[in-house]
Design a protein around this motif. Structure first.
Motif, PDB file in Angstrom:
ATOM      1  N   ALA A  89     -33.808  32.695  91.480  1.00 12.81           N
ATOM      2  CA  ALA A  89     -33.183  31.481  90.962  1.00 12.81           C
ATOM      3  C   ALA A  89     -31.961  31.088  91.785  1.00 12.81           C
ATOM      4  N   VAL A  90     -31.140  32.074  92.135  1.00 11.88           N
ATOM      5  CA  VAL A  90     -29.962  31.785  92.956  1.00 11.88           C
ATOM      6  C   VAL A  90     -30.383  31.235  94.308  1.00 11.88           C
ATOM      7  N   GLU A  91     -31.451  31.793  94.874  1.00 12.92           N
ATOM      8  CA  GLU A  91     -31.935  31.303  96.162  1.00 12.92           C
ATOM      9  C   GLU A  91     -32.428  29.861  96.048  1.00 12.92           C
ATOM     10  N   MET A  92     -33.076  29.524  94.942  1.00 17.64           N
ATOM     11  CA  MET A  92     -33.516  28.135  94.719  1.00 17.64           C
ATOM     12  C   MET A  92     -32.322  27.189  94.677  1.00 17.64           C
ATOM     13  N   VAL A  93     -31.291  27.596  93.946  1.00 20.88           N
ATOM     14  CA  VAL A  93     -30.098  26.756  93.832  1.00 20.88           C
ATOM     15  C   VAL A  93     -29.416  26.617  95.190  1.00 20.88           C
ATOM     16  N   ARG A  94     -29.356  27.696  95.942  1.00 27.80           N
ATOM     17  CA  ARG A  94     -28.730  27.622  97.268  1.00 27.80           C
ATOM     18  C   ARG A  94     -29.516  26.689  98.198  1.00 27.80           C
ATOM     19  N   LYS A  95     -30.826  26.668  98.070  1.00 27.53           N
ATOM     20  CA  LYS A  95     -31.631  25.727  98.851  1.00 27.53           C
ATOM     21  C   LYS A  95     -31.306  24.289  98.460  1.00 27.53           C
ATOM     22  N   CYS A  96     -31.084  24.065  97.157  1.00 31.56           N
ATOM     23  CA  CYS A  96     -30.696  22.731  96.690  1.00 31.56           C
ATOM     24  C   CYS A  96     -29.340  22.330  97.260  1.00 31.56           C
ATOM     25  N   ILE A  97     -28.401  23.270  97.236  1.00 26.97           N
ATOM     26  CA  ILE A  97     -27.060  22.987  97.761  1.00 26.97           C
ATOM     27  C   ILE A  97     -27.126  22.688  99.258  1.00 26.97           C
ATOM     28  N   GLN A  98     -27.939  23.456  99.978  1.00 21.94           N
ATOM     29  CA  GLN A  98     -28.081  23.222 101.408  1.00 21.94           C
ATOM     30  C   GLN A  98     -28.688  21.852 101.682  1.00 21.94           C
ATOM     31  N   GLU A  99     -29.653  21.475 100.845  1.00 24.38           N
ATOM     32  CA  GLU A  99     -30.275  20.157 100.995  1.00 24.38           C
ATOM     33  C   GLU A  99     -29.266  19.042 100.730  1.00 24.38           C
ATOM     34  N   MET A 100     -28.407  19.242  99.737  1.00 30.69           N
ATOM     35  CA  MET A 100     -27.360  18.263  99.456  1.00 30.69           C
ATOM     36  C   MET A 100     -26.392  18.141 100.635  1.00 30.69           C
ATOM     37  N   HIS A 101     -26.013  19.272 101.191  1.00 31.13           N
ATOM     38  CA  HIS A 101     -25.110  19.250 102.332  1.00 31.13           C
ATOM     39  C   HIS A 101     -25.749  18.559 103.540  1.00 31.13           C
ATOM     40  N   THR A 102     -27.062  18.697 103.663  1.00 25.70           N
ATOM     41  CA  THR A 102     -27.756  18.144 104.827  1.00 25.70           C
ATOM     42  C   THR A 102     -28.071  16.665 104.661  1.00 25.70           C
ATOM     43  N   ARG A 103     -28.533  16.272 103.472  1.00 20.68           N
ATOM     44  CA  ARG A 103     -29.101  14.944 103.278  1.00 20.68           C
ATOM     45  C   ARG A 103     -28.207  13.950 102.550  1.00 20.68           C
ATOM     46  N   PHE A 104     -27.330  14.435 101.682  1.00 18.94           N
ATOM     47  CA  PHE A 104     -26.551  13.526 100.842  1.00 18.94           C
ATOM     48  C   PHE A 104     -25.371  12.981 101.634  1.00 18.94           C
ATOM     49  N   LEU A 105     -25.147  11.680 101.543  1.00 17.12           N
ATOM     50  CA  LEU A 105     -24.116  11.055 102.375  1.00 17.12           C
ATOM     51  C   LEU A 105     -22.700  11.372 101.908  1.00 17.12           C
ATOM     52  N   ILE A 106     -22.527  11.753 100.633  1.00 14.56           N
ATOM     53  CA  ILE A 106     -21.198  12.079 100.108  1.00 14.56           C
ATOM     54  C   ILE A 106     -20.922  13.569 100.293  1.00 14.56           C
ATOM     55  N   SER A 107     -19.762  13.888 100.810  1.00 10.40           N
ATOM     56  CA  SER A 107     -19.402  15.285 101.037  1.00 10.40           C
ATOM     57  C   SER A 107     -19.049  15.970  99.718  1.00 10.40           C
ATOM     58  N   GLN A 108     -19.741  17.063  99.421  1.00 14.32           N
ATOM     59  CA  GLN A 108     -19.427  17.905  98.263  1.00 14.32           C
ATOM     60  C   GLN A 108     -19.319  19.343  98.776  1.00 14.32           C
ATOM     61  N   PRO A 109     -18.143  19.728  99.235  1.00 20.17           N
ATOM     62  CA  PRO A 109     -18.017  21.002  99.949  1.00 20.17           C
ATOM     63  C   PRO A 109     -18.160  22.250  99.091  1.00 20.17           C
ATOM     64  N   ASN A 110     -17.791  22.152  97.816  1.00 15.93           N
ATOM     65  CA  ASN A 110     -17.734  23.352  96.979  1.00 15.93           C
ATOM     66  C   ASN A 110     -18.664  23.255  95.779  1.00 15.93           C
ATOM     67  N   PHE A 111     -19.294  24.382  95.447  1.00 19.14           N
ATOM     68  CA  PHE A 111     -20.174  24.480  94.284  1.00 19.14           C
ATOM     69  C   PHE A 111     -19.850  25.757  93.519  1.00 19.14           C
ATOM     70  N   ILE A 112     -20.135  25.725  92.217  1.00 19.37           N
ATOM     71  CA  ILE A 112     -19.965  26.906  91.360  1.00 19.37           C
ATOM     72  C   ILE A 112     -21.293  27.182  90.665  1.00 19.37           C
ATOM     73  N   ILE A 113     -21.653  28.466  90.571  1.00 22.07           N
ATOM     74  CA  ILE A 113     -22.898  28.890  89.928  1.00 22.07           C
ATOM     75  C   ILE A 113     -22.557  29.891  88.836  1.00 22.07           C
ATOM     76  N   LYS A 114     -23.092  29.660  87.636  1.00 24.26           N
ATOM     77  CA  LYS A 114     -22.861  30.566  86.514  1.00 24.26           C
ATOM     78  C   LYS A 114     -24.185  31.007  85.917  1.00 24.26           C
TER      79      LYS A 114
END
Length: 208
Positions: free
Chosen positions: A164-189
């Motif tokens: 599950a953590v790996e899935m979320v990290r893939k999502c975060i990486q995709e956001m960093h790569t594709r999303f035009l707005i910078s979101q540098p930090n994420f939190i996972i609980k």
């Protein structure tokens, strides 16, 4: 983002049940105020709510729901509401406010029922729509994350915390790569039978 339940026979094992992730940016219009905001609010020891929207509404609504759940427990002999009841209470408050002064919040509510051990994840939007889901995302993230979940997610019993953590990290990486707005930090609980814990955070919310 994602909800996982262990088989009932494994409830005594140290297995997580729900994983929630959110960016840590607090912004309005063209201004960025902070990058260490915690958007995942703990409602009870075994449930939490990820909220997106204006910071005033997000903060007010999460505190309102959290305090009312605590009040219910105090006035009902320390009985905790089930996840189903928590979701429907939250949805009812959104629906009531919709006809008075709407909260501009979109929610992912997840947690574990302490009696049954069953985990749940609920999707809610500012119009008070409610749906129980195995995984999901809110906002612009849906355009990038849902296809990853569709491909990677197997079943509750088959998915480990690492998966599950790996899935979320893939999502975060995709956001960093594709999303035009910078979101540098994420939190996972993660939320399990032992409570809520932080799996990772890019910025400390307590650092002011």
């Amino acid at each position: 983002f994602i909800s996982i339940s262990p088989p009932l026979s494994d409830l005594d094992a140290s297995i997580f049940s729900v994983l929630l992730a959110a960016d840590q940016s607090n912004a309005r219009s063209i201004l960025l105020y902070q990058t260490n905001l915690d958007k995942i609010a703990e409602l009870t020891p075994h449930s939490a709510m990820g909220v997106s929207g204006p910071q005033c509404d997000s903060s007010n609504f999460t505190q309102y729901i959290s305090k009312n759940l605590q009040l219910y427990k105090i006035t009902h002999n320390q009985v905790d509401l089930s996840m189903h009841a928590q979701a429907n209470f939250t949805r009812n408050e959104l629906a009531t406010a919709l006809r008075k002064g709407p909260y501009q919040v979109n929610i992912l509510l997840g947690g574990v029922d302490t009696k049954t051990g069953e985990s749940s994840l609920y999707f809610m939007d500012y119009l008070a729509a409610l749906q129980k889901i195995p995984y999901g995302s809110q906002g612009y993230a849906s355009n990038f994350c849902l296809s990853i979940f569709d491909r990677e997610y197997k079943s509750k019993a088959e998915t480990t915390e690492e998966d599950a953590v790996e899935m979320v990290r893939k999502c975060i990486q995709e956001m960093h790569t594709r999303f035009l707005i910078s979101q540098p930090n994420f939190i996972i609980k993660a939320i399990d039978k032992n409570g809520t814990r932080v799996v990772s955070q890019d910025a400390d919310p307590s650092d002011t």
